[in-house]
Design an enzyme around this catalytic site. Sequence first.
Site, PDB file in Angstrom:
ATOM      1  N   ALA A  23       0.868  -1.192   0.000  1.00  8.03           N
ATOM      2  CA  ALA A  23       0.000   0.000   0.000  1.00  8.03           C
ATOM      3  C   ALA A  23       0.896   1.232   0.000  1.00  8.03           C
ATOM      4  O   ALA A  23       0.783   2.119   0.843  1.00  8.03           O
ATOM      5  CB  ALA A  23      -0.961   0.003   1.183  1.00  8.03           C
ATOM      6  N   HIS A  28       7.114   5.495   1.777  1.00  7.83           N
ATOM      7  CA  HIS A  28       7.854   4.330   1.294  1.00  7.83           C
ATOM      8  C   HIS A  28       8.770   4.719   0.133  1.00  7.83           C
ATOM      9  O   HIS A  28       9.929   4.324   0.051  1.00  7.83           O
ATOM     10  CB  HIS A  28       6.890   3.251   0.784  1.00  7.83           C
ATOM     11  CG  HIS A  28       5.919   2.742   1.804  1.00  7.83           C
ATOM     12  ND1 HIS A  28       4.570   2.967   1.718  1.00  7.83           N
ATOM     13  CD2 HIS A  28       6.106   1.989   2.918  1.00  7.83           C
ATOM     14  CE1 HIS A  28       3.956   2.383   2.745  1.00  7.83           C
ATOM     15  NE2 HIS A  28       4.862   1.785   3.486  1.00  7.83           N
ATOM     16  N   GLN A  52       3.252  -9.908  13.098  1.00  7.12           N
ATOM     17  CA  GLN A  52       3.382  -8.654  13.845  1.00  7.12           C
ATOM     18  C   GLN A  52       2.041  -8.016  14.155  1.00  7.12           C
ATOM     19  O   GLN A  52       1.993  -6.922  14.715  1.00  7.12           O
ATOM     20  CB  GLN A  52       4.311  -7.673  13.124  1.00  7.12           C
ATOM     21  CG  GLN A  52       3.742  -7.060  11.855  1.00  7.12           C
ATOM     22  CD  GLN A  52       4.802  -6.241  11.123  1.00  7.12           C
ATOM     23  OE1 GLN A  52       5.766  -6.761  10.597  1.00  7.12           O
ATOM     24  NE2 GLN A  52       4.612  -4.926  11.095  1.00  7.12           N
ATOM     25  N   GLN A 139      11.984   6.864   9.934  1.00  6.43           N
ATOM     26  CA  GLN A 139      11.927   7.357  11.315  1.00  6.43           C
ATOM     27  C   GLN A 139      10.490   7.347  11.835  1.00  6.43           C
ATOM     28  O   GLN A 139      10.256   7.351  13.043  1.00  6.43           O
ATOM     29  CB  GLN A 139      12.491   8.787  11.377  1.00  6.43           C
ATOM     30  CG  GLN A 139      12.563   9.356  12.796  1.00  6.43           C
ATOM     31  CD  GLN A 139      12.729  10.851  12.817  1.00  6.43           C
ATOM     32  OE1 GLN A 139      13.512  11.400  12.052  1.00  6.43           O
ATOM     33  NE2 GLN A 139      11.970  11.529  13.683  1.00  6.43           N
ATOM     34  N   GLN A 144      10.504   0.948  16.136  1.00  4.76           N
ATOM     35  CA  GLN A 144      10.930  -0.130  15.245  1.00  4.76           C
ATOM     36  C   GLN A 144      12.398   0.025  14.845  1.00  4.76           C
ATOM     37  O   GLN A 144      13.148  -0.954  14.793  1.00  4.76           O
ATOM     38  CB  GLN A 144      10.040  -0.122  14.003  1.00  4.76           C
ATOM     39  CG  GLN A 144      10.475  -1.067  12.899  1.00  4.76           C
ATOM     40  CD  GLN A 144       9.419  -1.182  11.819  1.00  4.76           C
ATOM     41  OE1 GLN A 144       8.440  -1.893  11.986  1.00  4.76           O
ATOM     42  NE2 GLN A 144       9.602  -0.477  10.723  1.00  4.76           N
ATOM     43  N   VAL A 167       8.013  11.523   6.048  1.00  3.27           N
ATOM     44  CA  VAL A 167       7.347  12.280   4.975  1.00  3.27           C
ATOM     45  C   VAL A 167       5.932  12.609   5.449  1.00  3.27           C
ATOM     46  O   VAL A 167       5.215  11.729   5.947  1.00  3.27           O
ATOM     47  CB  VAL A 167       7.307  11.477   3.662  1.00  3.27           C
ATOM     48  CG1 VAL A 167       6.550  12.244   2.582  1.00  3.27           C
ATOM     49  CG2 VAL A 167       8.726  11.150   3.208  1.00  3.27           C
ATOM     50  N   ARG A 178      -2.284   3.416   7.076  1.00  2.52           N
ATOM     51  CA  ARG A 178      -3.508   3.364   7.898  1.00  2.52           C
ATOM     52  C   ARG A 178      -4.323   4.648   7.799  1.00  2.52           C
ATOM     53  O   ARG A 178      -5.461   4.683   8.268  1.00  2.52           O
ATOM     54  CB  ARG A 178      -3.156   3.065   9.354  1.00  2.52           C
ATOM     55  CG  ARG A 178      -2.639   1.636   9.553  1.00  2.52           C
ATOM     56  CD  ARG A 178      -2.567   1.223  11.017  1.00  2.52           C
ATOM     57  NE  ARG A 178      -2.381  -0.219  11.161  1.00  2.52           N
ATOM     58  CZ  ARG A 178      -1.202  -0.808  11.362  1.00  2.52           C
ATOM     59  NH1 ARG A 178      -0.096  -0.095  11.439  1.00  2.52           N
ATOM     60  NH2 ARG A 178      -1.130  -2.127  11.487  1.00  2.52           N
TER      61      ARG A 178
END
Length: 277
Positions: A23, A28, A52, A139, A144, A167, A178
């Site tokens: 998505a 990304h 996860q 970031q 994570q 971004v 999401r």
Amino acid sequence: MKDLARALGAGQRPLGLVPTMGALHDGHLSLVRRAGGEGAAVVVSIFVNPTQFGPAEDLSRYPRQLESDLGLLEPFGVEAVFAPAVEEMYPQGFDTLVEPGSVARTLEGERRPGHFRGVATVVLKLFSIISPDVAYFGQKDFQQTVVVHRLVQDFNLDVRLRICPIVREPDGLALSSRNRYLDADDRQAATVLYRSLERARGLVYDGQTDAARISGEMGRVFAAEPRAQLDYALIVDPRNLEPVVQVRSDSVALVAAQVGPARLIDNMILGAPGRNP
Ligand code: AMP
């Protein structure tokens, strides 16, 4: 994929991996752009990793759109997109999980038990399959990045990590797969995460270093936004994610909130008093 990665890794260019759940959006794509900009032969992985997600989470409704993702990647000239099926990554009999330690037990790890175990497991598998020289993370998912750093150190992995800036939409909302769960009103309200972080940064810029006061002010920004339920707004040490008492130049404000149907997270490096980070 292993054969292809071996061939790519034997070439002149470093092999770069951009792990994603698909998505794809500009967040990304910024990682893909960075990898290409550094001259890497780029592999993008697209895998909605079931280990996860908690049992009550959004695994089944998480957006899956491989065809349009491939279209978005087209202009970047990546070497490969690795989009394995769940049964390929977790075949029958799969029985080993990576359990990260203290940095995975607070914050998101506390609210989402097992989440970082799933992340660490799939990241280690992707690193084993692809053997990248460099891996690119955002970031945006700050905790994570800390968990993955530990994984790389603790398991002596030969991969360099690049953490790329968040971004955002023009109004400050961090891009996230999401965000598409948000209706128009919730979308508007969701800027509260960024507004609270900007408030924190502004306070530090003005000389405030008392972390509790800053968290309190972030809470007040949320109190004025009834569509959002604040989960936490904390100032932490980026090395161990422990809350700080006094803000330092590398302290990070982390925020998590429920906005309508979406659980959203965001963060900001606060910088030294009187200076932008
Ligand atoms: P995901 O598909 O959500 O697992 O994200 C894949 C990678 O993209 C992770 O390293 C994320 O941190 C990164 N990422 C997601 N959103 C953004 C964003 N708004 N800006 C920068 N990186 C992002």
